[in-house]
Scaffold this motif. Structure first.
Motif, short mmCIF file in Angstrom:
data_model
loop_
_atom_site.label_atom_id
_atom_site.label_comp_id
_atom_site.label_asym_id
_atom_site.label_seq_id
_atom_site.Cartn_x
_atom_site.Cartn_y
_atom_site.Cartn_z
N PHE A 73 17.73 3.62 0.18
CA PHE A 73 16.95 2.38 0.30
C PHE A 73 15.53 2.58 -0.20
O PHE A 73 15.08 3.71 -0.43
CB PHE A 73 16.93 1.91 1.76
CG PHE A 73 16.34 2.88 2.73
CD1 PHE A 73 14.95 3.00 2.87
CD2 PHE A 73 17.15 3.69 3.52
CE1 PHE A 73 14.40 3.90 3.78
CE2 PHE A 73 16.61 4.60 4.42
CZ PHE A 73 15.23 4.70 4.55
N TYR A 82 8.21 3.75 0.41
CA TYR A 82 8.98 4.95 0.72
C TYR A 82 10.36 4.79 0.10
O TYR A 82 11.05 3.79 0.29
CB TYR A 82 9.10 5.18 2.23
CG TYR A 82 10.05 6.32 2.56
CD1 TYR A 82 9.84 7.59 2.03
CD2 TYR A 82 11.18 6.12 3.36
CE1 TYR A 82 10.71 8.64 2.31
CE2 TYR A 82 12.06 7.16 3.64
CZ TYR A 82 11.82 8.41 3.10
OH TYR A 82 12.69 9.45 3.36
N ASP A 127 11.64 1.13 0.87
CA ASP A 127 10.80 0.36 1.79
C ASP A 127 9.49 0.00 1.08
O ASP A 127 8.70 0.89 0.75
CB ASP A 127 10.47 1.19 3.04
CG ASP A 127 11.62 1.28 4.00
OD1 ASP A 127 12.61 0.56 3.85
OD2 ASP A 127 11.52 2.10 4.94
N PHE A 128 9.30 -1.29 0.91
CA PHE A 128 8.03 -1.77 0.36
C PHE A 128 7.14 -2.17 1.54
O PHE A 128 7.47 -3.13 2.24
CB PHE A 128 8.26 -2.99 -0.53
CG PHE A 128 9.05 -2.71 -1.78
CD1 PHE A 128 8.40 -2.31 -2.95
CD2 PHE A 128 10.44 -2.82 -1.80
CE1 PHE A 128 9.12 -2.06 -4.11
CE2 PHE A 128 11.16 -2.57 -2.95
CZ PHE A 128 10.51 -2.18 -4.11
N MET A 129 6.08 -1.43 1.77
CA MET A 129 5.23 -1.74 2.92
C MET A 129 3.97 -2.47 2.49
O MET A 129 3.09 -1.88 1.86
CB MET A 129 4.94 -0.46 3.69
CG MET A 129 6.12 -0.20 4.63
SD MET A 129 6.38 1.48 5.20
CE MET A 129 6.76 2.36 3.72
N GLY A 130 3.93 -3.76 2.80
CA GLY A 130 2.76 -4.56 2.50
C GLY A 130 1.98 -4.85 3.77
O GLY A 130 2.50 -4.68 4.87
N TYR A 155 0.81 -1.23 0.00
CA TYR A 155 0.00 0.00 0.00
C TYR A 155 0.84 1.26 0.00
O TYR A 155 0.37 2.35 -0.32
CB TYR A 155 -0.98 -0.01 1.18
CG TYR A 155 -0.34 -0.20 2.54
CD1 TYR A 155 -0.11 -1.47 3.07
CD2 TYR A 155 0.03 0.89 3.31
CE1 TYR A 155 0.48 -1.65 4.31
CE2 TYR A 155 0.62 0.72 4.56
CZ TYR A 155 0.85 -0.55 5.05
OH TYR A 155 1.43 -0.71 6.27
N HIS A 156 2.12 1.14 0.41
CA HIS A 156 2.96 2.33 0.50
C HIS A 156 4.40 1.93 0.23
O HIS A 156 4.88 0.92 0.73
CB HIS A 156 2.83 2.95 1.91
CG HIS A 156 3.65 4.19 2.12
ND1 HIS A 156 4.01 4.64 3.36
CD2 HIS A 156 4.18 5.09 1.24
CE1 HIS A 156 4.72 5.76 3.25
NE2 HIS A 156 4.84 6.05 1.98
N ALA A 187 3.73 -8.31 4.95
CA ALA A 187 5.15 -8.20 5.26
C ALA A 187 5.70 -6.99 4.55
O ALA A 187 5.00 -6.35 3.75
CB ALA A 187 5.89 -9.47 4.83
N GLY A 188 6.94 -6.67 4.86
CA GLY A 188 7.57 -5.53 4.22
C GLY A 188 9.01 -5.86 3.88
O GLY A 188 9.61 -6.78 4.43
N ILE A 189 9.58 -5.09 2.96
CA ILE A 189 10.98 -5.30 2.57
C ILE A 189 11.70 -3.97 2.50
O ILE A 189 11.17 -3.01 1.94
CB ILE A 189 11.07 -6.02 1.20
CG1 ILE A 189 10.77 -7.52 1.37
CG2 ILE A 189 12.45 -5.82 0.55
CD1 ILE A 189 10.80 -8.31 0.09
N ARG A 190 12.89 -3.92 3.09
CA ARG A 190 13.80 -2.80 2.85
C ARG A 190 14.94 -3.28 1.97
O ARG A 190 15.72 -4.15 2.35
CB ARG A 190 14.35 -2.23 4.17
CG ARG A 190 15.45 -1.18 3.93
CD ARG A 190 15.78 -0.35 5.16
NE ARG A 190 14.69 0.54 5.49
CZ ARG A 190 14.75 1.46 6.47
NH1 ARG A 190 15.85 1.57 7.22
NH2 ARG A 190 13.72 2.24 6.73
#
Lengths: 352, 352, 352, 352
Positions: free
Chosen positions: A265, A151, A267-270, A148-149, A273-276
């Motif tokens: 970097f 950064y 940041d994939f915010m799911g 959804y976001h 889960a999320g990934i940096r």
């Protein structure tokens, strides 16, 4: 067909560090021309790589009917001109990123591609990076849930390249940190989240720290040293928010800022889960497992993304294959960047 | 006048940890009432602090002509109602932050202050923090040059407070991470950069990770534990960009996100120097000196910001002094927050 | 005049690592001779650098009327002899540090300089170090207030060079750790604090750890390996206090000690601020700002101090410019060192 | 004899933190009096420890024939007066360090001890510290070879105690960092190296950072806060070199300096091995073993040095035992300190 015959147009850093060695490593490719408007550069390449002919006018390359394809590695202001000429001359083209200085130029390139039917790939090389592709796969597999976001942080303390030169002269480069670094970061986001369509962009760009060239303090300068009487009229830092039909994207970028941290970097915010992703490096996944919070680092062998890019292009030339770096897909990044610069100029949000 | 007689309305965390001990430390103040709609809480306070009377209806406090002032420490939905009643009853008021759930409520409070002529301070306690004041002074002294951009990061991995309760119920709190944490961060920015006026806001808010209360995974919960049948309809994360007649402000905030980093800081980017303030901690200044890049850490004794806030309020009551936490100044932060929530709802930029 | 014609006398470490490459980088200089009493060394230099003539008698160099200047890079015992001969032969001289083994020798060199009117610079290369110069500037600008005390630490666990050889034979070197390392540290102090005059020196020198050569335990040895039948009659550690008409200087130095720490720094203690310089590295400033204690680290581009030294010497030869490394200034350091060794021999303070 | 009856004279920090609790822990001792010229302090002690009588005139204690011994815990200026009175009244005395403000006072105390035949121990408590005693044993056992040099560092960034009060008023304390901290460090050196006789001292003392009391910047202050109209006429830093018939001792001390490091250690440099003792902590031995350089850290259970000191004193009173803290031995440290201050005043070396 036999080996793909290549002309390298523009013999600067990116040609010498990426395109040329990758072509030399590819047994299906053969460099026939090194072209640079500075004749010495082209001649040096011939000497160094022991192949090809040195020319200073790219039209010489385009006239040679034996040439199948060209790499366009010039400053940004020549991207669209040479690319269009090359396509119209029947050559396949791999054009370095950004596609062009402006969206309008990129659209013309796309039209030329369509009319010519030739390959036009853009050098969005991170689409050939293993870490990026692994993230893309995990997102596609639903491991992160809905993204959804995102950064995006491409912030450095002191990294203006070649202050006063081509990089910092808007008429040549089309922009500063956004067009030089941001294009890579945004393209990764687009690529990993399914190349979503942009709806709104609101942003601000700043041209501050490089303005008084003689006062700019730094330790090392890539593409340096500064030209004291040169031009500096591009963004050294930028910030904004992008709404798409996929995730919201917010970003901060700086070639130079008075914060001494290098924070590079994405940041994939799911919602699962999320990934940096550390730009140019590895990534960490943050998730939930059996009611525990988990943090997972991955190790894997990485192939050379530039080699992958060149190998892919050579394959396209041979087979007509369409890669995710083709102009029809990557033009979306050009559109976003256009929107960002436009919003920054107007000091208000623009809608698509 | 003699000692300032105080009624404490709302005897929860913020009252017990901050307001009450600070009043007890102030020799000019005397707590006469502990009021809470949960009678037990008021009675516990009387026992613990060995002073005052326990009441459950705040109107009893307001009726006592001996009372000079009240602290409003209730959930957000009662802020404007009690504050306005208190002012109209001739009492001075220190109301916890945020001023109210909405800008409209805050404006009513401001009007009541103007009509009554009494003091109305908002609990923007960071305006009494030593590190914040030192930064403000350095900016005022021109040490950072022009502040053109502030980046605000109030991002935490897992910190939703009292999931399902008052904090996460919009009708009570008026919002989530923005109104709970963001208010502090934005207020620091406003305070340090001269309380600029807002021109545009574009933002997006997300209500994702707390939605399925039973699935929310965490380690510790402040104001917890979760109420499984409670309400969760507020922002757990938020992002955006604000244009003001001073610096551009961009922000990312999260009570909860799937990035396991706690990044709680404010970056003040000036054209001469910059400062990163660690929220609740110290700060580092990045500058240039004699053509060197410099990084400076500071050590200093810190006073208790809550004590400073209460001492300041007591002094205001005695002398009529106007502090930077008075409603006329702090209402700007309420206006910004209103703008942020409005833009997030409309999915487009709002102009002021 | 055309290019400065150079003779390099002594072709050991310091010549090969510093003087020769710096002359080769200077377009105004041309090396005509490599001279060493070990003929092979001179011949190797001719081969390696593809220029000049190899000779083994320095008088041959001095006889050549085309030679403008010489670098004296021999062991210490030859410094004054060769330098004086060279000056009397009308050559400009850059003599490696220390000026000489004793103050008396240095005074003779100074007289020869005055009589000849030629340039005589001593290789106090830290006067060309950027960090040192930045500190000197900050002191001159008053940023540290009055420097009342400097503490000098040149202590290493195991670093005796060439145990048993020229470095550790007093008749050749004139001393041990003080004359080899201390000269640099003390010269930095003198240079940064305005080359003050010395009033008293009290010191003690120790010749302990290298005495039984076969028992000396070490990991690496510069200018090694040990010569088991060689001489070891110099200071391996030293301590003392110096009063000047500027700051008090106290020091501890050790080529070898049974404390396993390498503490190589200079502390400049001013009444406004202080600086710790890591020898050969950067520095940190400790000060006070707005009632806070501050600690500042600096980043800056550093030029090559040896190149600066050589470039400066070549410039002096061409223009007659007088640098802070000229004999009239640097002789003070020779005087201090003489005082230190004298006090250590007498076991009592000496007055100047 | 039965329990040793004690009078504690002076009820400040050192009495409450060290002497009193240690007497209370010793079953052979009984505190009969708490004496302080500030009556409240004596009374508080009676209340807190539930024993003894509070008096404000120490002569009352000395008049009581039942009292065997006293602890003198007053400011330095009263040490010799009370100690001498007590000895002449037939009491055994444990007098806090330093013995006195000056060597002359200490000599009078020693004479009084000799005339009275009573015990006079000085509170050089590190002689009862386990780490110190272990080092002393190792030196005595020859593990370090000959100790030829000891470097003593008692340097702190900001630690002036009670700025403007008794600690920083020379007429009361007799000195600053040397007499307050240095006495401990030097006494450890004397104790561990066999209490050698001093031959020369050269030193300089500085009174800089505390001079303008209102400008002194600090984070915490022991025995604080500053008295703005108080006196500051003592050494805040000091440096020097001491020759003895044992090792050479060099030292740097600072209650306050503009170097932000706390370096509190003693380096014992022997020709076989060396030891760095962290003051108040452990130690590391650096040696050679089988042609390897070795670094050894030790772990051991530590007893309470103050308890050991008091237990030892009580034992002395009962048995007449002479401890290494008796005046005849510790007066040497007083002599060294006198020499240091004298040399600093004269700005030249003094001989003994």
């Amino acid at each position: 067909m036999g080996k793909v015959k290549i002309g390298v147009i523009g013999c600067g850093n990116i040609a010498n560090n990426a395109h040329i060695p990758s072509y030399l490593n590819n047994s299906e490719a053969e460099i026939r021309y090194f072209c640079d408007c500075v004749p010495e550069r082209a001649q040096n390449a011939v000497k160094k790589y022991q192949c090809g002919t040195a020319v200073s006018d790219y039209k010489e390359v385009l006239c040679d009917p034996e040439i199948d394809a060209v790499s366009v590695c010039t400053p940004n202001n020549m991207h669209s001109i040479i690319t269009i000429d090359a396509l119209m001359a029947g050559k396949h083209v791999l054009c370095e990123k950004p596609a062009a200085r402006t969206y309008a130029e990129a659209v013309k390139m796309q039209k030329a591609q369509q009319e010519s039917g030739k390959i036009l790939n853009i050098g969005v090389v991170n689409r050939f990076n293993d870490a990026v592709n692994k993230i893309r796969q995990m997102i596609e597999d639903g491991e992160l849930g809905e993204i959804y976001h995102v950064y995006v942080s491409f912030r450095s303390h002191r990294s203006i390249p070649g202050l006063g030169g081509a990089f910092t002269t808007n008429a040549i480069s089309g922009g500063g940190v956004l067009i030089d670094w941001g294009v890579h970061f945004l393209d990764i986001v687009m690529y990993c989240t399914g190349d979503p369509s942009v709806k709104t962009v609101s942003s601000e760009a700043f041209c501050r720290l490089g303005k008084k060239i003689e006062e700019y303090t730094y330790v090392d300068m890539w593409a340096g040293p500064p030209q004291m009487d040169g031009t500096y009229d591009v963004d050294d830092s930028i910030t904004g928010i992008i709404r798409t039909d996929g995730p919201v994207i917010s970003f901060n970028g700086a070639w130079a800022q008075n914060i001494g941290e290098n924070e590079m970097f994405i940041d994939f915010m799911g919602d699962k889960a999320g990934i940096r992703l550390q730009y140019g490096g590895g990534f960490v996944k943050y998730g939930v497992h059996n009611k525990m919070l988990s943090k997972t680092e991955y190790q894997f062998r990485s192939s050379d993304m530039f080699q992958n890019e060149i190998d892919g292009f050579v394959r396209c030339v041979q087979s007509g294959e369409k890669l995710p770096s083709n102009i029809d897909i990557t033009i979306k990044t050009a559109e976003v960047m256009e929107g960002i610069y436009q919003s920054a100029r107007l000091h208000k949000e623009v809608e698509f």
